[in-house]
Design a protein around this motif. Sequence first.
Motif, mmCIF file in Angstrom:
data_model
loop_
_atom_site.group_PDB
_atom_site.id
_atom_site.type_symbol
_atom_site.label_atom_id
_atom_site.label_comp_id
_atom_site.label_asym_id
_atom_site.label_seq_id
_atom_site.Cartn_x
_atom_site.Cartn_y
_atom_site.Cartn_z
ATOM 1 N N ALA A 130 44.149 -6.972 8.173
ATOM 2 C CA ALA A 130 42.692 -6.376 8.358
ATOM 3 C C ALA A 130 42.760 -4.964 8.138
ATOM 4 O O ALA A 130 41.976 -4.297 7.580
ATOM 5 N N VAL A 133 43.118 -3.908 4.610
ATOM 6 C CA VAL A 133 42.202 -3.903 3.727
ATOM 7 C C VAL A 133 41.482 -2.607 4.269
ATOM 8 O O VAL A 133 40.810 -1.927 3.186
ATOM 9 N N GLY A 134 41.156 -2.385 5.473
ATOM 10 C CA GLY A 134 40.635 -0.996 5.807
ATOM 11 C C GLY A 134 41.085 0.385 5.274
ATOM 12 O O GLY A 134 40.302 1.193 4.657
ATOM 13 N N ALA A 137 40.136 0.092 1.471
ATOM 14 C CA ALA A 137 38.980 0.556 1.345
ATOM 15 C C ALA A 137 38.317 1.963 1.599
ATOM 16 O O ALA A 137 37.725 2.517 0.679
ATOM 17 N N ARG A 138 38.930 2.454 2.366
ATOM 18 C CA ARG A 138 38.859 3.854 2.932
ATOM 19 C C ARG A 138 39.150 4.992 1.773
ATOM 20 O O ARG A 138 38.249 5.770 1.264
ATOM 21 N N ALA B 108 33.436 -0.460 -1.952
ATOM 22 C CA ALA B 108 34.465 0.062 -0.860
ATOM 23 C C ALA B 108 34.164 -0.237 0.599
ATOM 24 O O ALA B 108 34.784 -0.816 1.316
ATOM 25 N N LEU B 109 32.769 0.424 0.743
ATOM 26 C CA LEU B 109 32.185 0.287 2.236
ATOM 27 C C LEU B 109 32.211 -0.775 2.715
ATOM 28 O O LEU B 109 32.189 -1.206 3.668
ATOM 29 N N PHE B 111 33.840 -3.655 2.263
ATOM 30 C CA PHE B 111 35.254 -3.973 2.618
ATOM 31 C C PHE B 111 35.716 -3.455 3.976
ATOM 32 O O PHE B 111 36.219 -3.963 4.901
ATOM 33 N N GLU B 112 35.253 -2.035 3.808
ATOM 34 C CA GLU B 112 35.694 -1.151 5.131
ATOM 35 C C GLU B 112 35.013 -1.709 6.348
ATOM 36 O O GLU B 112 35.595 -2.049 7.164
ATOM 37 N N SER B 115 36.252 -5.381 7.465
ATOM 38 C CA SER B 115 37.505 -5.456 7.821
ATOM 39 C C SER B 115 37.696 -4.634 9.100
ATOM 40 O O SER B 115 38.939 -4.681 9.669
ATOM 41 N N LEU B 117 38.342 -3.989 12.613
ATOM 42 C CA LEU B 117 38.694 -4.988 13.584
ATOM 43 C C LEU B 117 37.769 -4.545 14.958
ATOM 44 O O LEU B 117 37.311 -5.503 15.666
ATOM 45 N N PRO B 126 41.525 -11.951 14.142
ATOM 46 C CA PRO B 126 41.716 -11.121 12.875
ATOM 47 C C PRO B 126 41.984 -12.051 11.619
ATOM 48 O O PRO B 126 41.640 -11.805 10.447
ATOM 49 N N ILE B 129 38.896 -12.566 10.249
ATOM 50 C CA ILE B 129 38.288 -11.432 9.579
ATOM 51 C C ILE B 129 38.856 -11.100 8.116
ATOM 52 O O ILE B 129 38.079 -11.209 7.284
ATOM 53 N N ALA B 130 40.211 -11.691 8.079
ATOM 54 C CA ALA B 130 40.788 -11.608 6.682
ATOM 55 C C ALA B 130 40.149 -12.678 5.842
ATOM 56 O O ALA B 130 39.918 -12.521 4.479
#
Lengths: 289, 289
Positions: A130, A133-134, A137-138, B108-109, B111-112, B115, B117, B126, B129-130
């Motif tokens: 996770a 992925v963050g 994405a960022r 992208a946002l 997925f940010e 993800s 946590l 988690p 979340i994945a």
Amino acid sequence: MVNQALDWAIPAKSFPQSNLLHEAMHYSLMAGGKRVRPALCLAACKLAGGLESWALPAALATEMIHTMSLIHDDLPFMDNDDLRRGRLACHKAFDEPTALLAGDAMLALAFETASNLSSYPADVSPDRIARVVGELARCSGAEGVAVGQLVDLKSTGLSEPVPLDKLEYIHLHKTAALLEAAVVTGAIIGGGSDEQIDWLRGYARSIGLLFQVVDDILDLTKSSEELGKTAGKDLASDKTTYPKLIGLDKSREFAEELLGQAKEQLNGFDSESAAPLVYLANYIAYRQK
Amino acid sequence: MVNQALDWAIPAKSFPQSNLLHEAMHYSLMAGGKRVRPALCLAACKLAGGLESWALPAALATEMIHTMSLIHDDLPFMDNDDLRRGRLACHKAFDEPTALLAGDAMLALAFETASNLSSYPADVSPDRIARVVGELARCSGAEGVAVGQLVDLKSTGLSEPVPLDKLEYIHLHKTAALLEAAVVTGAIIGGGSDEQIDWLRGYARSIGLLFQVVDDILDLTKSSEELGKTAGKDLASDKTTYPKLIGLDKSREFAEELLGQAKEQLNGFDSESAAPLVYLANYIAYRQK
């Protein structure tokens, strides 16, 4: 390994008419990139204590994000490039809607690939995935590649040169952010400490800027023959470069400084394991084309 | 709650020149959508045994993916729409590069956001979340919205009508896939069983098609005044619709059938908890505009 895995990663066509998207994604992803980002990701994973192979899904994701940014950047209303890596750009080999959607689907595929629990070994916990992925994405969006591309575009064709802080902002976002995500995701997967991750962030920012400064110097000092592409383009265009802003000597000094900074960030690691990242920094600094 | 959270989710500007991307994202995300996907996601989470609020990050992500697909779909070389929800489309309110990159950054946002946590309670592990990220990615790309948009575009302006299986393929990918991701991610977060998740997939596919069939019927049978938008557009254009392909009566029968299927998928759930999803299916089926 990366090339093989990228080839397999593109989803099979689900309907005859979906061939086109599939082909466009495959065309751009397999266009012969140097796979610098995946290499960084795998090396950072090992450096942080994991096996290289653990980071393969994240490594593929970084290359997909990179490819996506190139596809969209080449579009006519963006940088308007018809050629990419010596072949037709995606929107020329296919068409504009296909290129746009292949880019969109490629970005989605990056997250699908990086989040796929079953492609990681049990050593890699879901919370690491996770976090990966963050990071990805960022680096892709409003704090990374996308904002870097927009500020770059909006800085082209102005009558005044781009000031140094803005030039740095562009390179840090357009180029360095994804390099940073590559090493950081690798290190997260490998189980690196927060301190190690911070060092790698610093390393990536330095080589991201280094890459750009060296690019600017080469464009000014080498012939087209030596570069294998048109030299002197920056001077002819209104593009702001480091040599234009601070002069050639100071640019060379800055490159040396960045190389030193990049290597310094690796001091805390075992030197044998850090060797691939040192090699890459030297390669970026001393390449002749 | 969703509107407030969406407003907060857009990253603050990191540099004066990044205002533009920030504004474009905000403009399109806050353009007054009905938030159907977030509502589905939150309701499915509760239905699967969680608290609605657990699913908020995934709910926001579904709306971001939806918004991104609209921004890119409106571009001149795509559907070429200047207006969206009664306001200028993103590329008209800003420009094409900004709209393209705002869409990229919005994806992208998503997925940010999904993800992150720290935005979930401890009840949400988690690995859930994945899995949520994987669902969202799959529905956005080459097996979801992107391929649906491309096959739709490539099916417009042909001399022959689109065959029924292709029409269904388009709607299942362009519309139903994201509805499916909305309910499935909600159910994953809520701790739903595989069986419950399968039911919800079936529900989403049915209401996705239902939405489209009803849209086609309304366009043919209502006046522009009644619809609040231009009626009869489908007939005037070369767009393939269900009434054109199978006739109005059969289309109505098909809509009833889909509504029945959607409700049937909810039989396994407690009827009180399933009420919001039944309500939504009825709303889609019986709306008059």
